[in-house]
Enzyme design. Structure first.
Site, mmCIF file in Angstrom:
data_model
loop_
_atom_site.group_PDB
_atom_site.id
_atom_site.type_symbol
_atom_site.label_atom_id
_atom_site.label_comp_id
_atom_site.label_asym_id
_atom_site.label_seq_id
_atom_site.Cartn_x
_atom_site.Cartn_y
_atom_site.Cartn_z
ATOM 1 N N LYS A 10 34.401 44.680 43.365
ATOM 2 C CA LYS A 10 35.316 43.908 43.965
ATOM 3 C C LYS A 10 36.892 44.012 43.943
ATOM 4 C CE LYS A 10 37.253 40.449 42.332
ATOM 5 N NZ LYS A 10 37.773 39.556 41.790
ATOM 6 N N GLY A 99 39.402 41.958 36.637
ATOM 7 C CA GLY A 99 39.802 41.584 37.982
ATOM 8 C C GLY A 99 38.874 42.176 39.224
ATOM 9 N N GLY A 101 35.408 41.990 39.454
ATOM 10 C CA GLY A 101 34.133 41.356 39.616
ATOM 11 C C GLY A 101 32.899 41.913 39.005
ATOM 12 N N GLY A 102 33.224 42.648 38.031
ATOM 13 C CA GLY A 102 32.128 43.374 37.460
ATOM 14 C C GLY A 102 30.638 42.579 37.140
ATOM 15 N N ASP A 137 33.067 33.920 42.329
ATOM 16 C CA ASP A 137 33.001 34.979 43.419
ATOM 17 C C ASP A 137 31.684 35.766 43.345
ATOM 18 O OD1 ASP A 137 33.482 36.307 40.999
ATOM 19 O OD2 ASP A 137 35.159 37.203 41.374
HETATM 20 O O1 C5P Z 1 33.702 30.879 38.122
HETATM 21 P P1 C5P Z 1 34.157 31.989 37.109
HETATM 22 O O2 C5P Z 1 33.223 31.489 35.752
HETATM 23 O O3 C5P Z 1 34.034 33.297 37.540
HETATM 24 O O4 C5P Z 1 35.548 31.384 36.835
HETATM 25 C C1 C5P Z 1 36.194 31.662 35.467
HETATM 26 C C2 C5P Z 1 37.447 31.015 35.134
HETATM 27 O O5 C5P Z 1 38.287 31.205 36.092
HETATM 28 C C3 C5P Z 1 37.176 29.271 35.455
HETATM 29 O O6 C5P Z 1 36.688 28.803 34.161
HETATM 30 C C4 C5P Z 1 38.349 28.776 35.869
HETATM 31 O O7 C5P Z 1 39.284 28.717 34.539
HETATM 32 C C5 C5P Z 1 39.198 30.106 36.455
HETATM 33 N N1 C5P Z 1 38.880 29.842 38.063
HETATM 34 C C6 C5P Z 1 39.890 28.995 38.577
HETATM 35 N N2 C5P Z 1 39.872 29.126 40.097
HETATM 36 C C7 C5P Z 1 39.054 29.822 40.841
HETATM 37 C C8 C5P Z 1 38.314 30.711 40.217
HETATM 38 C C9 C5P Z 1 38.195 30.677 38.810
HETATM 39 O O8 C5P Z 1 40.682 28.285 38.080
HETATM 40 N N3 C5P Z 1 39.022 29.417 42.353
#
Ligand code: C5P
Length: 268
Positions: A10, A99, A101-102, A137
Site C-alpha cells: 500500500k 509505511g 501496509g505489509g 488501513d
Molecule cells: O489501526 P492500526 O493498528 O494500524 O494503527 C496503529 C497506530 O497508529 C494506532 O494505535 C494509532 O496510534 C496510530 N493511528 C492513528 N490514526 C490513524 C491510524 C493509526 O493515530 N488514523
C-alpha cells in the site's frame, strides 16, 4: 486444494492529518494506491490454524502468534461461524514497519482467501468492515484498489485510478512504528486533500524527527531524472518517487532497500 492471493503493498500518495480523535486515533484524508510489488499468501486445508513464513523479509516479522494473518483468520471464523481450518504460507517481501501496509495487506489477503475458499461470499462492504476491526488501513487493503480513505482510514470512497505509473520505493532499512509517528504530529491542520499531486504527507516531519535518514531518502529521490512526485508513504520510513515513463536506473548512496515497480491500476 491450495489457494493463493496477492497482497499488494500500500502507498499513501497523499496523507493529510486533519485532527486528533478522542479514541486515540487521528482523522485522515488519504489517497491509497497499491503496487504490483507485494507479498503472496497461500492457504491449504489443515486441522488447525497455522502460519509459516518465507521470503526475504520473513525474519523481520514479529512472533507468529501476534501475526495479523492469524488474527484475521480467527476474526473471520468468529464472524461467520465457519468450521474448516487452514494453514497459511506467507512469502514476505514487503519491508516490515515501513509505511507500506505489509501486515494489513497480509490480513486482507487472508480475509479474501477465506471468503473465497469457504464459499462464504461476504460482500465487499462486509469484508472491508471485518478488515477495519483489525487495523485502520486493512479495509483499504481488502479492496486493494486506489481509493480515498477518511476517518481513521477505514471509510473508503472510490476515486478514478491514475493508471499504472512507474514508482520507485526506497526504505533506509529503519523500522518506524506507526504510533510514535502519529504521536509526534504537531497538531496543526494544514487543510483538506483535494489535488493529491499538490498534497502532502503530514506525518513526514514527525517521521524525519524520529529517523532523520528519511530526509536523505527524500532528497535523493528528488535528484532522479523524471521524478514527478516524491513523498513518504504512511508513517514511513519508505518514500516513493513516481515517474511518467519508467524508473531510471540509479544506485542509492547507501545500503537502502530499493524496489522499482508500478502502481497496480485496477488489475489487482
Ligand atoms: O489501526 P492500526 O493498528 O494500524 O494503527 C496503529 C497506530 O497508529 C494506532 O494505535 C494509532 O496510534 C496510530 N493511528 C492513528 N490514526 C490513524 C491510524 C493509526 O493515530 N488514523
Amino acid at each position: 486444494m491450495r489457494w493463493t492471493e496477492r497482497a499488494p503493498a500500500k502507498l499513501n500518495l497523499a496523507l493529510h492529518v486533519r485532527g486528533r480523535r478522542p479514541d486515540g486515533y487521528h482523522d485522515l484524508e488519504t489517497l491509497f494506491a497499491f503496487t504490483r510489488f507485494g507479498d503472496r499468501l497461500e492457504m491449504i486445508p489443515a486441522s488447525e490454524w497455522g502460519l509459516e513464513l518465507a521470503g526475504p523479509m520473513a525474519r523481520d516479522t514479529g512472533p507468529l502468534a501476534d501475526n495479523l494473518i492469524l488474527r484475521a483468520a480467527q476474526g473471520f471464523a468468529a464472524a461467520t461461524g465457519i468450521r474448516p481450518r487452514f494453514a497459511f504460507r506467507l512469502d514476505k517481501r514487503i519491508p516490515v514497519a515501513a509505511g507500506l501496509g505489509g501486515g494489513s495487506a497480509n490480513a486482507a489477503a487472508a480475509l479474501r482467501l477465506l471468503n473465497r475458499a469457504t464459499g462464504t461470499g461476504l460482500d465487499a462492504t462486509r469484508l472491508e468492515a471485518l478488515g477495519a476491526t483489525l487495523g485502520a488501513d486493512v479495509a483499504a487493503c481488502v479492496r486493494s484498489r486506489m481509493c480515498i480513505g477518511l476517518g481513521r482510514g477505514e471509510v473508503l470512497r472510490p476515486v478514478p485510478d491514475v493508471g499504472r505509473l512507474p514508482v520507485l520505493l526506497v526504505n533506509p532499512r529503519v523500522a518506524v512504528p506507526t504510533g510514535p509517528v502519529f504521536a509526534g504530529w504537531d497538531g496543526s491542520d494544514r487543510g483538506k486533500l483535494s489535488d493529491w499531486r499538490r498534497g502532502r504527507n503530514d506525518l513526514q516531519e514527525s517521521a524525519v524527527r524520529l529517523q532523520p535518514v528519511i530526509a536523505d531518502v527524500l532528497a535523493w529521490l528528488k535528484t532522479l531524472p523524471g521524478a514527478t512526485i516524491v513523498r513518504m508513504s504512511g508513517s514511513g520510513a519508505t518514500c516513493f518517487a513516481l515517474f511518467e515513463q519508467s524508473v531510471p536506473a540509479a544506485v542509492p548512496p547507501a545500503d537502502w532497500w530499493v524496489m522499482a515497480t508500478k502502481l497496480a491500476g485496477s488489475a489487482v
